[in-house]
Design an enzyme around this catalytic site. Structure first.
Site, PDB file in Angstrom:
ATOM      1  N   THR A  10      36.067  57.717 -19.453  1.00 12.52           N
ATOM      2  CA  THR A  10      36.445  58.703 -18.434  1.00 12.52           C
ATOM      3  C   THR A  10      37.643  59.556 -18.852  1.00 12.52           C
ATOM      4  O   THR A  10      38.058  60.440 -18.117  1.00 12.52           O
ATOM      5  CB  THR A  10      36.819  57.977 -17.126  1.00 12.52           C
ATOM      6  OG1 THR A  10      37.771  56.953 -17.466  1.00 12.52           O
ATOM      7  CG2 THR A  10      35.610  57.342 -16.468  1.00 12.52           C
ATOM      8  N   GLY A  11      38.211  59.287 -20.037  1.00 10.83           N
ATOM      9  CA  GLY A  11      39.407  60.011 -20.464  1.00 10.83           C
ATOM     10  C   GLY A  11      39.083  61.298 -21.205  1.00 10.83           C
ATOM     11  O   GLY A  11      37.914  61.667 -21.377  1.00 10.83           O
TER      12      GLY A  11
ATOM     13  N   VAL B  59      39.469  62.037 -24.395  1.00  6.04           N
ATOM     14  CA  VAL B  59      38.721  61.777 -25.639  1.00  6.04           C
ATOM     15  C   VAL B  59      37.344  61.210 -25.305  1.00  6.04           C
ATOM     16  O   VAL B  59      36.335  61.602 -25.905  1.00  6.04           O
ATOM     17  CB  VAL B  59      39.511  60.817 -26.569  1.00  6.04           C
ATOM     18  CG1 VAL B  59      38.703  60.482 -27.814  1.00  6.04           C
ATOM     19  CG2 VAL B  59      40.850  61.426 -26.957  1.00  6.04           C
TER      20      VAL B  59
ATOM     21  N   CYS C 196      45.854  62.571 -34.444  1.00  8.55           N
ATOM     22  CA  CYS C 196      45.253  63.919 -34.394  1.00  8.55           C
ATOM     23  C   CYS C 196      45.941  64.919 -35.332  1.00  8.55           C
ATOM     24  O   CYS C 196      45.279  65.683 -36.036  1.00  8.55           O
ATOM     25  CB  CYS C 196      45.258  64.442 -32.955  1.00  8.55           C
ATOM     26  SG  CYS C 196      46.765  64.100 -32.050  1.00  8.55           S
TER      27      CYS C 196
ATOM     28  N   HIS D 173      46.089  71.751 -31.616  1.00  8.56           N
ATOM     29  CA  HIS D 173      47.415  71.617 -32.227  1.00  8.56           C
ATOM     30  C   HIS D 173      47.551  72.644 -33.359  1.00  8.56           C
ATOM     31  O   HIS D 173      46.591  72.894 -34.102  1.00  8.56           O
ATOM     32  CB  HIS D 173      47.588  70.230 -32.865  1.00  8.56           C
ATOM     33  CG  HIS D 173      47.622  69.087 -31.891  1.00  8.56           C
ATOM     34  ND1 HIS D 173      47.758  69.236 -30.535  1.00  8.56           N
ATOM     35  CD2 HIS D 173      47.571  67.739 -32.121  1.00  8.56           C
ATOM     36  CE1 HIS D 173      47.780  68.037 -29.961  1.00  8.56           C
ATOM     37  NE2 HIS D 173      47.653  67.119 -30.899  1.00  8.56           N
TER      38      HIS D 173
ATOM     39  N   ASN E 115      42.535  69.177 -31.105  1.00  8.88           N
ATOM     40  CA  ASN E 115      42.998  67.789 -31.233  1.00  8.88           C
ATOM     41  C   ASN E 115      42.053  66.776 -30.613  1.00  8.88           C
ATOM     42  O   ASN E 115      42.036  65.613 -31.005  1.00  8.88           O
ATOM     43  CB  ASN E 115      44.385  67.636 -30.598  1.00  8.88           C
ATOM     44  CG  ASN E 115      44.450  68.171 -29.185  1.00  8.88           C
ATOM     45  OD1 ASN E 115      44.339  69.383 -28.983  1.00  8.88           O
ATOM     46  ND2 ASN E 115      44.618  67.313 -28.207  1.00  8.88           N
TER      47      ASN E 115
HETATM   48  P1  NAP Z   1      43.336  59.724 -21.065  1.00  8.51           P
HETATM   49  O1  NAP Z   1      42.738  61.038 -20.793  1.00  8.51           O
HETATM   50  O2  NAP Z   1      44.561  59.319 -20.317  1.00  8.51           O
HETATM   51  O3  NAP Z   1      42.202  58.598 -20.879  1.00  8.51           O
HETATM   52  C1  NAP Z   1      42.502  57.220 -20.952  1.00  8.51           C
HETATM   53  C2  NAP Z   1      41.220  56.408 -20.862  1.00  8.51           C
HETATM   54  O4  NAP Z   1      41.554  55.021 -21.013  1.00  8.51           O
HETATM   55  C3  NAP Z   1      40.508  56.543 -19.521  1.00  8.51           C
HETATM   56  O5  NAP Z   1      39.126  56.421 -19.699  1.00  8.51           O
HETATM   57  C4  NAP Z   1      41.058  55.329 -18.750  1.00  8.51           C
HETATM   58  O6  NAP Z   1      40.206  54.882 -17.722  1.00  8.51           O
HETATM   59  C5  NAP Z   1      41.069  54.306 -19.879  1.00  8.51           C
HETATM   60  N1  NAP Z   1      41.982  53.216 -19.520  1.00  8.51           N
HETATM   61  C6  NAP Z   1      43.292  53.287 -19.217  1.00  8.51           C
HETATM   62  N2  NAP Z   1      43.755  52.066 -18.853  1.00  8.51           N
HETATM   63  C7  NAP Z   1      42.706  51.208 -18.951  1.00  8.51           C
HETATM   64  C8  NAP Z   1      42.538  49.821 -18.704  1.00  8.51           C
HETATM   65  N3  NAP Z   1      43.553  49.043 -18.295  1.00  8.51           N
HETATM   66  N4  NAP Z   1      41.306  49.269 -18.911  1.00  8.51           N
HETATM   67  C9  NAP Z   1      40.271  50.032 -19.295  1.00  8.51           C
HETATM   68  N5  NAP Z   1      40.361  51.361 -19.529  1.00  8.51           N
HETATM   69  C10 NAP Z   1      41.567  51.943 -19.368  1.00  8.51           C
HETATM   70  O7  NAP Z   1      43.766  59.558 -22.608  1.00  8.51           O
HETATM   71  P2  NAP Z   1      43.077  60.182 -23.932  1.00  8.51           P
HETATM   72  O8  NAP Z   1      43.809  61.391 -24.336  1.00  8.51           O
HETATM   73  O9  NAP Z   1      41.604  60.219 -23.760  1.00  8.51           O
HETATM   74  O10 NAP Z   1      43.515  59.091 -25.031  1.00  8.51           O
HETATM   75  C11 NAP Z   1      42.897  57.841 -25.125  1.00  8.51           C
HETATM   76  C12 NAP Z   1      43.260  57.192 -26.446  1.00  8.51           C
HETATM   77  O11 NAP Z   1      42.917  58.039 -27.536  1.00  8.51           O
HETATM   78  C13 NAP Z   1      44.758  56.871 -26.624  1.00  8.51           C
HETATM   79  O12 NAP Z   1      44.851  55.676 -27.368  1.00  8.51           O
HETATM   80  C14 NAP Z   1      45.244  58.023 -27.450  1.00  8.51           C
HETATM   81  O13 NAP Z   1      46.399  57.706 -28.200  1.00  8.51           O
HETATM   82  C15 NAP Z   1      44.055  58.282 -28.359  1.00  8.51           C
HETATM   83  N6  NAP Z   1      44.002  59.638 -28.901  1.00  8.51           N
HETATM   84  C16 NAP Z   1      44.065  60.723 -28.092  1.00  8.51           C
HETATM   85  C17 NAP Z   1      44.009  61.996 -28.651  1.00  8.51           C
HETATM   86  C18 NAP Z   1      44.078  63.243 -27.837  1.00  8.51           C
HETATM   87  O14 NAP Z   1      44.165  64.325 -28.452  1.00  8.51           O
HETATM   88  N7  NAP Z   1      44.052  63.178 -26.502  1.00  8.51           N
HETATM   89  C19 NAP Z   1      43.891  62.147 -30.032  1.00  8.51           C
HETATM   90  C20 NAP Z   1      43.813  61.022 -30.833  1.00  8.51           C
HETATM   91  C21 NAP Z   1      43.876  59.780 -30.245  1.00  8.51           C
HETATM   92  P3  NAP Z   1      40.432  55.367 -16.185  1.00  8.51           P
HETATM   93  O15 NAP Z   1      39.904  56.762 -16.102  1.00  8.51           O
HETATM   94  O16 NAP Z   1      39.624  54.385 -15.415  1.00  8.51           O
HETATM   95  O17 NAP Z   1      41.902  55.284 -15.922  1.00  8.51           O
END
Ligand code: NAP
Length: 337
Positions: free
Chosen positions: A14-15, A17, A131, A244, A317
């Site tokens: 749901t996030g 990524v 990223c 980025h 990114n």
């Molecule tokens: P985000 O939009 O905040 O999404 C976080 C995701 O993790 C959501 O699906 C959330 O579910 C889930 N989550 C959070 N707490 C949880 C728990 N206790 N149990 C199960 N699921 C949980 O963050 P994002 O940007 O997608 O990033 C996610 C990961 O990818 C991070 O590790 C980040 O460092 C990495 N990343 C991100 C990027 C980027 O550009 N955004 C790039 C490289 C790596 P709910 O919706 O239910 O809260």
């Protein structure tokens, strides 16, 4: 893999990524037999579309991976640490987006355009790099192959989507509130991000660098397989929603002229050169958003050192910096690309 494809799970579906994983798997026609969407209790029962089917989100648990062959993790480092070993135990290969396993010697840290050969050495977990590192090494690899890069000095201009969905909402609401003379709330970042630049991404380390900067330094050397490469970074969050940008300065062993660099980059996989100052053409975040390539421009020779170049490197990114790179790793691994 069965004739129909792979059983895939997305942890963090749901996030920011996670949603991109769902789009890119469909866009690239990745062979999926069955797909499982996992997130926190907050999202339990929420429905997400995949190939015309509506699929319920389940809570991420240790037993979520039964029958799963490929587990794509983007639910934060703590969840990767807790649940990735369980996924591997169930027989899945994990491609992890967090920083949890990246520097572990037995875990391949992979950008397919640079070190796809490392994938085959995996023991169940393959790490997707940071990223900012991914887009930089895609641009540096063809130059490094021509003449070894001795020194890298990078400054980043990173979009808020790199911090996830909450940060995108924070920038949006701060801009709206400031334009209508209302109070703003800062909850994701320690300071106002709208109309501002924060030289602070991730936590501060004792040596004065941020962890984002340390990730860029260590990961670049691991992916480029060169422990003697000197790298320094200043990572900055800017009020841009997606993609980025990076100012990258490199010193090489032999001279690479700007024309040669342009030629090398024109022929490099995953790179698009946008470099015509006479027409004001250079890579832009707003144009890179939603695209797959790493865009490189402003290629120019340093005025004081004969073996040095400056580049401007831009990429989405969430796509190449996260979901796309992870899916390219899976395509390589299962030879589905
Ligand atoms: P985000 O939009 O905040 O999404 C976080 C995701 O993790 C959501 O699906 C959330 O579910 C889930 N989550 C959070 N707490 C949880 C728990 N206790 N149990 C199960 N699921 C949980 O963050 P994002 O940007 O997608 O990033 C996610 C990961 O990818 C991070 O590790 C980040 O460092 C990495 N990343 C991100 C990027 C980027 O550009 N955004 C790039 C490289 C790596 P709910 O919706 O239910 O809260």
């Amino acid at each position: 893999m069965s004739g129909k494809g792979l059983n895939v799970a997305i942890a963090g579906a749901t996030g920011a990524v996670g949603e991109e994983f769902i789009s890119i798997l469909q866009e690239r026609k990745f062979p999926v037999a069955d797909i499982r969407f996992l997130a926190s209790e907050r999202s339990e029962g929420k429905k997400l579309e995949f190939s015309g089917e509506s699929i319920k989100v389940e809570v991420l648990k240790e037993d979520s991976f039964e029958g799963i062959e490929l587990a794509l993790f983007s639910a934060g480092g703590a969840r990767s640490k807790q649940f990735a070993p369980a996924a591997v135990k169930s027989g899945a290969v994990v491609v992890d987006n967090s920083s949890t396993f990246r520097m572990e010697p037995e875990v391949p840290l992979v950008v397919p355009e640079v070190n796809a050969h490392a994938i085959s050495g995996h023991k169940g977990i393959i790490a997707n790099p940071n990223c900012s590192t991914i887009q930089m090494v895609v641009a540096l690899k063809p130059l490094h192959d021509y003449s070894r890069i001795k020194r890298v000095i990078v400054s980043t201009y990173q979009s808020v989507s790199g911090t996830g969905k909450k940060a995108v909402h924070e920038l949006e609401s701060q801009v709206k509130n400031l334009m209508s003379m209302q109070e703003i709330e800062c909850s994701v970042y320690p300071h106002q991000i709208a109309f501002n630049c924060l030289p602070h991404i991730d936590r501060f380390e004792d040596n004065g660098f941020t962890f984002e900067e340390i990730k860029m330094i260590n990961e670049t050397r691991k992916i480029m397989e060169d422990d003697d490469m000197a790298v320094t970074a200043t990572t900055v969050r800017v009020p841009v929603f997606y993609a980025h940008s990076e100012s990258v300065y490199i010193e090489t062993e032999e001279k690479i002229t700007a024309d040669t660099a342009r030629e090398l980059l024109l022929n490099a996989p995953g790179v698009q050169v946008v470099d015509d100052p006479s027409k004001n053409e250079y890579p832009l975040a707003v144009e890179a958003a939603g695209k797959d390539e790493v865009f490189v421009g402003r290629i120019r020779e340093d005025l004081f050192s004969s073996n040095a170049l400056n580049l401007w490197v831009v990429s989405d990114n969430i796509r190449k910096g996260a979901a796309l790179n992870a899916i390219q790793i899976a395509e390589n691994l299962f030879e589905t690309g």
